[in-house]
Design a protein around this motif. Structure first.
Motif, short mmCIF file in Angstrom:
data_model
loop_
_atom_site.label_atom_id
_atom_site.label_comp_id
_atom_site.label_asym_id
_atom_site.label_seq_id
_atom_site.Cartn_x
_atom_site.Cartn_y
_atom_site.Cartn_z
N PHE A 173 0.82 -1.21 0.00
CA PHE A 173 0.00 0.00 0.00
C PHE A 173 0.86 1.26 0.00
O PHE A 173 0.42 2.31 -0.46
N LEU A 174 2.08 1.16 0.50
CA LEU A 174 3.03 2.27 0.31
C LEU A 174 3.32 2.43 -1.17
O LEU A 174 3.35 3.56 -1.68
N MET A 175 3.54 1.31 -1.86
CA MET A 175 3.81 1.38 -3.29
C MET A 175 2.59 1.91 -4.05
O MET A 175 2.74 2.71 -4.99
N LEU A 176 1.40 1.49 -3.65
CA LEU A 176 0.18 1.99 -4.32
C LEU A 176 0.02 3.50 -4.12
O LEU A 176 -0.40 4.21 -5.04
N ALA A 177 0.36 3.99 -2.93
CA ALA A 177 0.28 5.43 -2.68
C ALA A 177 1.29 6.19 -3.54
O ALA A 177 0.98 7.27 -4.08
N VAL A 178 2.48 5.63 -3.69
CA VAL A 178 3.49 6.26 -4.56
C VAL A 178 3.00 6.30 -6.00
O VAL A 178 3.13 7.33 -6.68
N ILE A 179 2.42 5.19 -6.46
CA ILE A 179 1.88 5.14 -7.82
C ILE A 179 0.80 6.20 -8.02
O ILE A 179 0.79 6.91 -9.05
N GLU A 180 -0.10 6.32 -7.05
CA GLU A 180 -1.19 7.29 -7.17
C GLU A 180 -0.64 8.71 -7.21
O GLU A 180 -1.11 9.54 -8.01
N ASN A 181 0.32 9.01 -6.37
CA ASN A 181 0.88 10.36 -6.37
C ASN A 181 1.57 10.68 -7.70
O ASN A 181 1.39 11.77 -8.26
N LEU A 182 2.36 9.75 -8.20
CA LEU A 182 3.04 9.99 -9.47
C LEU A 182 2.04 10.11 -10.62
O LEU A 182 2.23 10.93 -11.54
N ALA A 183 0.98 9.31 -10.58
CA ALA A 183 -0.03 9.38 -11.63
C ALA A 183 -0.74 10.73 -11.66
O ALA A 183 -1.26 11.14 -12.71
N HIS A 184 -0.74 11.42 -10.53
CA HIS A 184 -1.37 12.74 -10.44
C HIS A 184 -0.33 13.87 -10.45
O HIS A 184 -0.63 15.00 -10.06
N GLY A 185 0.88 13.53 -10.86
CA GLY A 185 1.91 14.55 -11.01
C GLY A 185 2.48 15.05 -9.71
O GLY A 185 3.08 16.14 -9.68
N GLU A 186 2.34 14.29 -8.63
CA GLU A 186 2.85 14.72 -7.35
C GLU A 186 4.08 13.89 -6.95
O GLU A 186 4.46 12.95 -7.65
N GLY A 187 4.68 14.26 -5.83
CA GLY A 187 5.91 13.60 -5.40
C GLY A 187 7.11 14.51 -5.61
O GLY A 187 7.10 15.41 -6.45
N TRP A 188 8.16 14.28 -4.84
CA TRP A 188 9.35 15.11 -4.96
C TRP A 188 10.08 14.90 -6.28
O TRP A 188 10.52 15.84 -6.91
N PHE A 189 10.21 13.62 -6.63
CA PHE A 189 11.02 13.29 -7.81
C PHE A 189 10.12 12.77 -8.93
O PHE A 189 9.18 12.04 -8.69
N LYS A 190 10.48 13.15 -10.15
CA LYS A 190 9.78 12.65 -11.34
C LYS A 190 10.73 11.90 -12.26
O LYS A 190 10.30 11.01 -13.00
N GLN A 191 12.00 12.25 -12.21
CA GLN A 191 12.97 11.65 -13.12
C GLN A 191 13.49 10.33 -12.56
O GLN A 191 13.75 10.19 -11.35
#
Length: 468
Positions: A321-339
């Motif tokens: 569920f930590l991984m799912l939360a990371v996926i959701e944040n990246l899918a919505h353009g959020e999170g510290w890192f994108k590259q």
């Protein structure tokens, strides 16, 4: 297909990573075992129980004093026993564990694509999963059936989002069969699926099966096979003497609960748990974490510090569920890192800082001074008769109906039932001491029914001889 590149003979990068990871994890756990660093608790327990199942015998683990189902009602062990029917060997457990831990990278990749992430991002998150320190560390901590639940949890979410009810039900039965406490996770996951994923049918299945198995396992199966309450009652005894009393006091005694939750040990635990993925958890799309709240709450509430680290299995069910939360944040353009490069760099830093690979150059080498003697002594044991031995040697001798440990509390153990007694005075294991072993040696030397069969470097093998 996600399994192959354009070249049909070239394996997909994610599958390649899973294959390499499985080999590395299998090699590490096998080497640890060969160095006599595995333990009776827990590798010996599961190996003994599974072996007995495969032989058509009652899986009563003598040194644990418990039927294997009286531990955590893990019926998945009966399926694993099929491998032992082919050939009984503890390395099956190492292989199953290594593959299960690594396999979670595949549904992580698939869920990432399903969420709309690019191919490169999806592959990156699969690698991030494999580099999460808990994956490597749990693999070194003997064997635990809940490792099989790790990819199953991710696949359950994938099947729910893909509207594949049969696949979803199949994964639910795998999860429930690994440990009774995972039923609480499925109940919480059902709530998340219902409220946030709008998957009503899947939510109902998850909640009903979770509730049913929790009640059946804790009220009937475990008490029947252990003649005692579930182990959790002992872990949370400060809240009561039964599951019902503990549950009631969690509600009625919020002050006591909060005093156990808000501690420095828990703060450290949360930092260790989150820091490898913090770059992707910094966002608003954290609803998948709802599913992990029962397991996280139980870990925080426990006084046992073993439940608050990244070296043992207690946090495994939180990782999906930590991984799912990371996926959701990246899918919505959020999170510290994108590259990709920054994400991988952070994951590598976290791995090298928190993974316990250094054990192979330190604590795992502490018994090398009489390693050869221990190996030679094992070679003298030719039968599957009863044996008394130490914690570290026990996992090499668990393919027999009866085995006991030379540990604290068993100093006066009757020696007559044993055909062999194998002791390592220099490295007596946990929880024992050289003094305890010396006391046993004196008793054996004074016992006319036993003779010293082997002695070298403080490794002693006594064997009972027949007077006929």
């Amino acid at each position: 297909m996600i399994f192959l590149d354009k070249n049909p003979f070239k394996l997909h990068p994610v599958l390649t990573a899973i294959f390499i990871s499985s080999l590395i994890l299998f090699a590490c756990s096998s080497l640890r075992h060969a160095l006599f660093q595995s333990n009776a608790y827990d590798l010996g327990i599961f190996d003994n129980g599974i072996y007995l199942i495969s032989q058509g015998q009652e899986p009563f683990v003598s040194f644990r004093g418990l039927h294997i189902l009286g531990d955590h009602a893990a019926y998945i062990l009966y399926i694993i026993a099929l491998f032992y029917k082919v050939y009984p060997d503890v390395h099956w457990l190492f292989a199953i564990q290594a593959f299960s831990l690594s396999l979670g990278a595949l549904p992580t990749y698939q869920l990432s694509l399903q969420a709309g992430l690019k191919e490169t991002q999806a592959q990156t998150l699969a690698f991030v999963y494999l580099l999460y320190p808990l994956i490597f560390n749990v693999n070194l901590f003997d064997f635990h059936p809940e490792v099989i639940a790790l990819p199953a949890i991710l696949y359950a979410v994938l099947f729910a989002r893909s509207n594949k009810i049969l696949g979803f039900i199949f994964t639910i039965f795998i999860i429930l069969g690994c440990k009774e406490v995972l039923s609480l996770l499925l109940i919480a996951m059902g709530v998340w699926l219902f409220i946030f994923e709008k998957k009503t049918r899947y939510a109902i299945v998850s909640i009903i099966l979770g509730l049913f198995w929790f009640f059946l396992s804790t009220e009937f199966i475990i008490p029947h096979f252990s003649q005692a309450p579930p182990i959790a009652v002992g872990v949370y005894s400060f809240l009561g003497n039964s599951l019902g009393e503990i549950t009631l006091n969690i509600i009625l005694k919020p002050g006591l609960v909060l005093s156990k939750i808000f501690t420095l040990a828990n703060l450290e635990y949360l930092i260790l748990l989150l820091i490898p993925l913090i770059w992707g958890l910094w966002g608003r799309h954290l609803t998948p974490l709802i599913s992990a709240t029962p397991i996280l709450f139980l870990n925080l509430l426990a006084e046992n510090l073993q439940m608050k680290n990244l070296t043992q299995q207690y946090s495994l069910a939180i990782l999906p569920f930590l991984m799912l939360a990371v996926i959701e944040n990246l899918a919505h353009g959020e999170g510290w890192f994108k590259q990709k490069k920054w994400i991988i760099l952070w994951s590598l830093i976290a791995f090298f800082a928190l993974a316990k690979y250094g054990y192979f150059t330190s604590k795992y080498l502490t018994t090398l001074d009489n390693w050869q003697a221990t190996r030679e002594a094992l070679g003298y044991i030719k039968t599957k008769d009863n044996i008394l031995t130490t914690d570290k040697i026990a996992p090499h001798l668990t393919h027999r109906p009866h085995l006991e440990l030379a540990i604290q509390g068993r100093e006066k153990l009757d020696l007559e039932p044993f055909q062999y007694v194998l002791l390592n005075q220099r490295h007596p294991g946990w929880p024992s001491s050289p003094e305890l072993i010396i006391g046993l040696v004196k008793r054996l030397q004074n016992n006319p029914n036993f003779q010293l069969k082997y002695y070298r470097d403080e490794v002693l093998l006594f064997e009972k001889f027949s007077r006929e």
